[in-house]
Each structure stands twice: as C-alpha cells, then as structure tokens.
Enzyme design. Structure first.
Site, PDB file in Angstrom:
ATOM      1  N   THR A 174       0.835 -21.272 -10.602  1.00 12.60           N
ATOM      2  CA  THR A 174       0.438 -19.978 -10.514  1.00 12.60           C
ATOM      3  C   THR A 174      -0.725 -19.594 -11.487  1.00 12.60           C
ATOM      4  OG1 THR A 174       2.013 -18.999  -9.251  1.00 12.60           O
ATOM      5  CG2 THR A 174       0.948 -17.369 -10.470  1.00 12.60           C
TER       6      THR A 174
ATOM      7  N   ASP B 192       7.250 -13.309  -6.614  1.00 15.61           N
ATOM      8  CA  ASP B 192       7.077 -12.200  -7.604  1.00 15.61           C
ATOM      9  C   ASP B 192       5.605 -11.781  -7.600  1.00 15.61           C
ATOM     10  OD1 ASP B 192       6.753 -15.021  -8.866  1.00 15.61           O
ATOM     11  OD2 ASP B 192       6.032 -13.551 -10.485  1.00 15.61           O
TER      12      ASP B 192
ATOM     13  N   GLY C 108       6.433 -18.523 -12.771  1.00 16.22           N
ATOM     14  CA  GLY C 108       7.640 -19.077 -12.835  1.00 16.22           C
ATOM     15  C   GLY C 108       8.427 -18.702 -11.628  1.00 16.22           C
TER      16      GLY C 108
HETATM   17  N1  ASP Z   1       5.936 -17.137  -9.599  1.00 18.13           N
HETATM   18  C1  ASP Z   1       5.429 -17.874  -8.472  1.00 18.13           C
HETATM   19  C2  ASP Z   1       6.285 -17.756  -7.332  1.00 18.13           C
HETATM   20  O1  ASP Z   1       7.319 -17.563  -7.367  1.00 18.13           O
HETATM   21  C3  ASP Z   1       5.292 -19.460  -8.810  1.00 18.13           C
HETATM   22  C4  ASP Z   1       5.010 -19.847 -10.186  1.00 18.13           C
HETATM   23  O2  ASP Z   1       4.333 -18.749 -10.922  1.00 18.13           O
HETATM   24  O3  ASP Z   1       5.102 -20.883 -10.508  1.00 18.13           O
HETATM   25  O4  ASP Z   1       5.649 -17.526  -6.440  1.00 18.13           O
END
Ligand code: ASP
Length: 292
Positions: free
Chosen positions: A162, A193, A214
């Site tokens: 992300t 999120d 995350g």
């Molecule tokens: N936060 C992102 C999600 O859960 C994924 C990521 O940041 O790696 O969609």
C-alpha cells in the site's frame, strides 16, 4: 511554514531483493510531491501527485500492480483528507481506473458524499471524465502478484505494498493521500483500512497527519491513524507517537505487520514499522532522505 513531503511504499517482509526498487519509487514520488510544494502548491496537490506516481509504478500494491482478490480481480481502495476543514473523500472496491486516489479526491471535492464504493465509484469516475482502464492493464507488469492457486487463501497477517503520502505546504496546511489494491487473495468486496477515515489515514491541522500500512482488519480496530494523530496532539514527539501507536496495535490486536508515517503541524517527521521493510522518503528545504 517550511513545506515537507513524506511518502511510504508499504510495510512488508518478503521483498528483500526488491528493496532498491521500492526505495527508488518512493524517492520519485517524493520528488513529484516536492515539485508541487516548491512551486508554492497546495498540500493536497502534492500528496495526490506523490501517490499517483506510486499508483503508476507496478512495484506497489496500488493502481498498476494491485494485488488480486480471490477471484483474480483488482479491487482498489483510496482516500484523501485535508487537515484544515477535515475534508475527506474515499473510494473502495473500485476496479477499472488507473488512479483511484484522484477519484477519492473527486468524491471529496465534487460530491456531497465521503465514501463511494464499487460500480458506483467507477460510474462516478467516468462521469467526471476519468478514462476506463482495462483491468488487465492494472495487472500487467505485476506478475509477481498474480495468484497461484495455492496463494488464493487470504493471509490476514500478511501486509501488502500500500502507498501513502503526507504533505505540509507553505501555508501550514496538512493533507494525506493513500491508495491500495488491498491484501492478496482477499474476499471479493473486502474493504481494508485504507479508505476509512481515521484508520488508513487522518489529517487535522490541529493534531498532525498520519498514513498507515499493514493488516487492515487490525488497524481498523484501534482507529490507527486517528489514534496516531491524537498521540501527536497530546504532545508526543512525532517519532515517539509513531512508535507508541505501533506498540498499542500490537498490545490490543496481537503482533501485526504494520507501519506508519506521521507529520506534525510544524513539520516534524515520525515513522515506524513492525516489518523488515517500509520504504519511505522525505523531502524538505533541509534535503531528502530515503529509508527502508
Ligand atoms: N492496509 C492495507 C489493507 O489492509 C494493506 C497494506 O497496507 O499492506 O488493505
């Protein structure tokens, strides 16, 4: 106010050999944001410009290069927020646009809504003249993200790549932008999120601004980005606030892959991550740095 741009390319554990690529991308993105700020541009324009660079780069899980869901389709989430009036716009589960972050901004600036999802988001984008981008184009170049049958099991604990950017402009305004293809193998329709206010990002000129990466299902539970901003607002140094919000996440939801970048209203920078890597870059009048 001295302008600052701060960019990240996602927290992750399994891309050691691609670290130079991740570093180069966040550097390019920070430079794009900095070009806007240096010319006297607005924080939101800078944050959007930086995120668009990363959406166009197949290295990252956003726009081109988005991870695929369990149906092997791209579904992307993005949001923008500006800290002066708490302006917020987001899209979730959008499929056929190259730059979801710009559609999120259209939601904020050109509609009376805040979050638009799925087919409605795509229809809105088209109504504002955004060209349709075939899904194959978003997948092209990201063969490492193509799911083999054994990868189609959603790994809740596994973060993606992300992207996010926070900018502070010469007028002292803060803005944040994030974009993601979400987690690999997610259920069709799953929203993380990233497009949720206070979870994937937050900006309030009286507190500061945060952008998260995350495990979305965990980040949501503690309103991760708003909590980070509240820690900043309580008087903690930006670095301490970044470390404390990660510590809180782990304490309340268990050990998680996660990362955060933070910018205080005066331009103080903080960053922390629980993974091996989180490529991030910062440019201000004091120069540029890139870390991972
Ligand atoms: N936060 C992102 C999600 O859960 C994924 C990521 O940041 O790696 O969609």
């Amino acid at each position: 106010m001295e302008p600052v741009i701060l960019v990240h390319g996602g927290a992750g554990n399994d891309f050691d050999e691609r670290v130079p690529q991740f570093r180069a991308g966040v550097e390019r993105a920070a430079q794009a944001g900095w070009a806007v700020l240096r010319a006297g541009g607005k924080a939101l324009d800078a944050a959007e410009a930086a995120v668009r660079v990363l959406e166009d780069d197949p290295t990252y899980d956003a726009g081109h290069g988005s991870f695929l869901n369990a149906n092997n389709e791209v579904e992307m989430d993005a949001m923008v927020m500006e800290g002066a009036r708490l302006g917020y716009g987001a899209v979730a589960g959008i499929q056929r646009v190259a730059n979801p972050v710009s559609v999120a901004r259209m939601v904020m600036e050109r509609t009376s809504h805040s979050l638009v999802v799925g087919a409605g988001a795509e229809q809105l984008a088209r109504s504002f003249g955004v060209p349709v981008c075939p899904m194959e184009e978003l997948v092209a170049g990201s063969s490492t993200h193509l799911l083999r049958p054994e990868d189609r099991v959603f790994r809740a604990d596994k973060a993606g790549d992300t992207v996010g950017a926070i900018a502070l402009d010469a007028d002292g305004l803060l803005a944040v932008a994030v974009s993601t293809g979400g987690t690999a193998g997610k259920l069709p329709g799953r929203v993380g999120d990233s497009p949720l206010i206070g979870c994937g990002a937050y900006a309030d000129n009286s507190l500061g601004a945060a952008a998260a990466t995350g495990h979305g299902e965990a980040l949501m539970k503690i309103l991760f980005s708003k909590t980070a901003c509240d820690l900043l607002g309580s008087g903690l140094a930006a670095q301490q606030a970044a470390e404390q919000v990660l510590e809180l996440l782990s304490r309340r939801t268990g050990p998680r892959e996660a990362g955060v970048i933070l910018l205080s209203p005066s331009g103080e920078v903080g960053s922390a991550f629980s993974t091996h890597h989180m490529a991030h870059a910062c440019i201000s009048v004091h120069g540029m740095w890139v870390r991972d």
